[in-house]
Structures are given as structure tokens and as C-alpha cells.
Design a protein around this motif. Structure first.
Motif, PDB file in Angstrom:
ATOM      1  N   UNK A   1      36.695  30.234  33.591  1.00 51.94           N
ATOM      2  CA  UNK A   1      38.050  29.867  33.995  1.00 51.94           C
ATOM      3  C   UNK A   1      39.090  30.625  33.173  1.00 51.94           C
ATOM      4  N   UNK A   2      38.822  30.813  31.892  1.00 49.92           N
ATOM      5  CA  UNK A   2      39.748  31.556  31.027  1.00 49.92           C
ATOM      6  C   UNK A   2      39.913  32.977  31.534  1.00 49.92           C
ATOM      7  N   UNK A   3      38.809  33.621  31.841  1.00 50.01           N
ATOM      8  CA  UNK A   3      38.872  35.005  32.342  1.00 50.01           C
ATOM      9  C   UNK A   3      39.589  35.082  33.691  1.00 50.01           C
ATOM     10  N   UNK A   4      39.292  34.155  34.577  1.00 46.47           N
ATOM     11  CA  UNK A   4      39.943  34.143  35.892  1.00 46.47           C
ATOM     12  C   UNK A   4      41.447  33.900  35.763  1.00 46.47           C
ATOM     13  N   UNK A   5      41.836  32.952  34.917  1.00 39.62           N
ATOM     14  CA  UNK A   5      43.260  32.667  34.734  1.00 39.62           C
ATOM     15  C   UNK A   5      43.985  33.831  34.074  1.00 39.62           C
ATOM     16  N   UNK A   6      43.315  34.518  33.137  1.00 39.42           N
ATOM     17  CA  UNK A   6      43.934  35.685  32.515  1.00 39.42           C
ATOM     18  C   UNK A   6      44.150  36.780  33.549  1.00 39.42           C
ATOM     19  N   UNK A   7      43.171  36.999  34.417  1.00 36.46           N
ATOM     20  CA  UNK A   7      43.319  38.009  35.467  1.00 36.46           C
ATOM     21  C   UNK A   7      44.469  37.655  36.407  1.00 36.46           C
ATOM     22  N   UNK A   8      44.612  36.367  36.729  1.00 36.68           N
ATOM     23  CA  UNK A   8      45.726  35.940  37.577  1.00 36.68           C
ATOM     24  C   UNK A   8      47.068  36.204  36.895  1.00 36.68           C
ATOM     25  N   UNK A   9      47.147  35.877  35.605  1.00 39.05           N
ATOM     26  CA  UNK A   9      48.376  36.121  34.855  1.00 39.05           C
ATOM     27  C   UNK A   9      48.691  37.609  34.811  1.00 39.05           C
ATOM     28  N   UNK A  10      47.677  38.409  34.532  1.00 37.72           N
ATOM     29  CA  UNK A  10      47.872  39.863  34.481  1.00 37.72           C
ATOM     30  C   UNK A  10      48.356  40.400  35.825  1.00 37.72           C
ATOM     31  N   UNK A  11      47.793  39.886  36.916  1.00 35.73           N
ATOM     32  CA  UNK A  11      48.222  40.306  38.250  1.00 35.73           C
ATOM     33  C   UNK A  11      49.691  39.937  38.491  1.00 35.73           C
ATOM     34  N   UNK A  12      50.055  38.731  38.132  1.00 38.78           N
ATOM     35  CA  UNK A  12      51.446  38.295  38.307  1.00 38.78           C
ATOM     36  C   UNK A  12      52.385  39.183  37.501  1.00 38.78           C
ATOM     37  N   UNK A  13      52.037  39.448  36.254  1.00 34.92           N
ATOM     38  CA  UNK A  13      52.909  40.242  35.389  1.00 34.92           C
ATOM     39  C   UNK A  13      53.048  41.674  35.879  1.00 34.92           C
ATOM     40  N   UNK A  14      51.947  42.279  36.316  1.00 37.87           N
ATOM     41  CA  UNK A  14      52.031  43.670  36.774  1.00 37.87           C
ATOM     42  C   UNK A  14      52.717  43.779  38.126  1.00 37.87           C
TER      43      UNK A  14
END
Length: 112
Positions: free
Chosen positions: A13-26
């Protein structure tokens, strides 16, 4: 995704949420990354929020690493406690007002 109930599901879940955050930011434009939020308060833009996340993450990692190595360590630096954690967050905010967000892929394209 359901709440994690095991170490493995928490890590996933940590990895998935980080990827989601990274997608939003980029996906944010340079203007959106700098835009002020429409409310009053300490964390007024994306940079302020990310600085808080990074600072608290570093405190957690330092604390857990030390304690796992057998070194008793406070979570927050002295003189802060959970009751004064707001003051610590305010100090973190003040110390990082001159920092800028790193340029992501979107902003690099915009400046070309």
C-alpha cells in the motif's frame, strides 16, 4: 484498496500510494505547483505539504533506525512533545520557506 492488515500489505500500500502521489505531482502544471491553497493556515501550497511529509518521515526513519539498533531515541527533537507538535510543524514550515520544489517532467517541458 482495503486497509492493510499485514506487514506485506502495508508495504504494498505504501508503494502504491507513493506512486499515486508521484503521478499527481508530475501531472500538475508549474503554476498549479506554486498556487496557494484557498484557505488560511500554515501549509499553504504543495511545497509546504511535501516539506511537512518529508520532515516527519525523516523523524520516523531516524527514530525507528536508532531504536531497532538498540539506541533509545526520542521521536521528536527536544524540547518538542506530542502536545507541542504543532509548534514543531510551525518551525519546520518557517525553516523551509526558501526551498523550491524540484522541477518535474511537466515543468521541464513547459520551460523548453
Amino acid at each position: 484498496m482495503a486497509k492493510p492488515h499485514s506487514r506485506q500489505s502495508l508495504i504494498l500500500a505504501t508503494h502504491e500510494n507513493f506512486e499515486q502521489l508521484e503521478h499527481i505531482l508530475t501531472s500538475l502544471s508549474a503554476a498549479d505547483r506554486k498556487r496557494e491553497f484557498p484557505f488560511k493556515g500554515r501549509d499553504r501550497n504543495v511545497r509546504d505539504v511535501l516539506v511537512q511529509v518529508a520532515a516527519w518521515q525523516k523523524m520516523y526513519l531516524d527514530w525507528s533506525t536508532a531504536n531497532l539498533a538498540g539506541e533509545a531515541k526520542r521521536f521528536m527533537p527536544k524540547p518538542y512533545t506530542w502536545q507541542t507538535s504543532g509548534k514543531l510543524s510551525q518551525r519546520i514550515w518557517q525553516q523551509n520557506q526558501s526551498h523550491h520544489l524540484c522541477r518535474g517532467p511537466q515543468s521541464a517541458r513547459e520551460s523548453a
